[in-house]
Enzyme design. Structure first.
Site, PDB file in Angstrom:
ATOM      1  NE  ARG A 119      -3.696   0.592   2.373  1.00  0.00           N
ATOM      2  CZ  ARG A 119      -3.553   1.476   3.470  1.00  0.00           C
ATOM      3  NH1 ARG A 119      -2.929   1.164   4.531  1.00  0.00           N
ATOM      4  NH2 ARG A 119      -4.062   2.759   3.328  1.00  0.00           N
ATOM      5  CE  LYS A 184       1.514  -4.610   6.689  1.00  0.00           C
ATOM      6  NZ  LYS A 184       1.434  -3.518   5.890  1.00  0.00           N
ATOM      7  NE  ARG A 319       1.843   4.030  11.220  1.00  0.00           N
ATOM      8  CZ  ARG A 319       3.166   4.696  10.581  1.00  0.00           C
ATOM      9  NH1 ARG A 319       3.787   5.142  10.996  1.00  0.00           N
ATOM     10  NH2 ARG A 319       2.956   4.307   9.045  1.00  0.00           N
TER      11      ARG A 319
HETATM   12  C1  BTN Z   1       0.519  -3.690   2.458  1.00  0.00           C
HETATM   13  O1  BTN Z   1       1.250  -2.905   1.972  1.00  0.00           O
HETATM   14  O2  BTN Z   1       0.394  -3.909   3.571  1.00  0.00           O
HETATM   15  C2  BTN Z   1      -0.136  -4.584   1.373  1.00  0.00           C
HETATM   16  C3  BTN Z   1       0.773  -5.752   0.950  1.00  0.00           C
HETATM   17  C4  BTN Z   1       0.048  -6.395   0.002  1.00  0.00           C
HETATM   18  C5  BTN Z   1       1.279  -7.496  -0.417  1.00  0.00           C
HETATM   19  C6  BTN Z   1       0.667  -8.600  -1.435  1.00  0.00           C
HETATM   20  S1  BTN Z   1       1.750  -9.880  -1.767  1.00  0.00           S
HETATM   21  C7  BTN Z   1       0.696 -10.558  -2.990  1.00  0.00           C
HETATM   22  C8  BTN Z   1       0.392  -9.319  -3.820  1.00  0.00           C
HETATM   23  N1  BTN Z   1       1.121  -8.847  -4.818  1.00  0.00           N
HETATM   24  C9  BTN Z   1       1.719  -7.483  -4.711  1.00  0.00           C
HETATM   25  O3  BTN Z   1       2.382  -7.138  -5.416  1.00  0.00           O
HETATM   26  N2  BTN Z   1       1.383  -7.360  -3.499  1.00  0.00           N
HETATM   27  C10 BTN Z   1       0.228  -8.355  -2.819  1.00  0.00           C
END
Ligand code: BTN
Length: 322
Positions: A119, A184, A319
């Site tokens: 994100r 996390k 946060r």
């Molecule tokens: C975040 O930032 O918390 C979201 C992370 C999401 C990661 C997943 S891994 C599978 C899918 N492919 C990606 O490139 N991102 C999501």
């Protein structure tokens, strides 16, 4: 050379001599050494002992389509799962497939992403064998405006799946981080395309830390945790099947009834429910207040001394104020 063909020849039990590996792969000894070096760079530890050869320092449960399908049982019909050793990003690949009219239920899982997306424009780091990374293409007859509670619904599916596997101690942090009291555990990245009035195609990307090696901890700039520290032995195929199984229930329910019926359950898992929090806004502003939960569309109810404000996820980050 990709380290995956070599890693697939190794086990954590028996050593395999270098010359034998080179012969099995049809490459030189030098190529085997290079592949071992790149495996180490990815965070996969291989033990080398002179005169005996190489073995993995711990078991690696490769993602396996038939195993996941067997565990999904009759729900397997909702999905078309493909597991990759390496891919740029399962989200990027499925967005391209969505534009090429791929059907709902197409699911890509990967051992390694070379351009994993998180994100707010962040990079998502994963380690083969230690991280579960997958994306699911889902088509809704809803317009984009009706999808606002979807990311929270997906978070709830993750928590439900973890609970069914007997994993306790995971919570949700608005909008859709999966956290423990230490850090996390995982995240969700939803990417949408469609019309205001519908239909829409949604790519739901989920990344979950199952184990965490030193390299993975160092690669991220925030506290992280892993399912193994919550007592989960670490089988990613079982985890993937449990997640898909919950999504197979909750995505149609969300399409039918929206987020409202799930709101209370979501709030019961909210790590910051009724807590003093800071909201980091995209323009750098920081707002102080209390997280009062979410509304029926999944927007954060944020109480300040001037009254309650509601925020849709966008680029905002929540946060603890402590
Ligand atoms: C975040 O930032 O918390 C979201 C992370 C999401 C990661 C997943 S891994 C599978 C899918 N492919 C990606 O490139 N991102 C999501």
């Amino acid at each position: 050379m990709s380290p995956f063909p070599l890693l697939r020849l190794l086990s954590h039990e028996d050593f395999r001599p270098g010359p034998q590996l080179a012969e099995a792969l049809g490459v030189s000894r030098a190529s085997v050494s290079l592949a071992l070096k790149s495996a180490a760079e990815l965070g996969v530890e291989v033990q080398a002992v002179k005169s005996r050869g190489y073995k993995l320092t711990r078991p690696l449960d490769w993602l396996d389509e038939p195993i996941v399908a067997r565990q999904l049982a009759e729900k397997a019909r909702f999905f078309d799962l493909h597991c990759f050793d390496e891919i740029d990003s399962t989200n990027i690949a499925l967005i391209a497939k969505a534009h090429a009219s791929a059907p709902s239920g197409l699911c890509y899982a990967a051992e390694r992403q070379t351009a994993g997306r998180g994100r707010r424009g962040r990079v998502w780091h994963g380690v083969p064998g230690d991280t579960l990374m997958f994306s699911l293409l889902w088509r809704f007859n809803l317009g984009m405006a009706d999808l606002s509670g979807l990311s929270l619904t997906v978070g709830l599916a993750v928590v439900r799946a973890l609970q069914k596997l007997g994993i306790h101690g995971a919570a949700l942090k608005w909008p859709n981080d999966i956290v423990t009291s230490t850090g996390k555990l995982g995240g969700i990245l939803i990417e949408l395309s469609g019309d205001t009035l519908g239909p829409s195609a949604v790519v739901i990307g989920i990344g979950l830390n199952v184990g965490l090696c030193k390299e993975a901890r160092q690669a991220v700039d925030q506290p992280v945790d892993a399912l193994r520290s919550l007592g989960y032995p670490g089988d990613r195929n079982t985890l993937l099947a449990a997640l898909l199984s919950e999504l197979a229930c909750l995505l149609p329910a969300f399409e039918r009834d929206g987020f409202a019926p799930l709101r209370q359950e979501w709030e019961s898992h909210h790590a910051m429910q009724n807590q003093a929090v800071r909201l980091l806004m995209p323009n750098g502003d920081v707002l102080q207040g209390t997280a009062r939960g979410v509304n029926t569309h999944g927007a954060l109810r944020f109480e300040t001394e001037n009254g309650e404000q509601q925020f849709h996820s966008g680029e905002i980050s929540l946060r603890s104020a402590i």
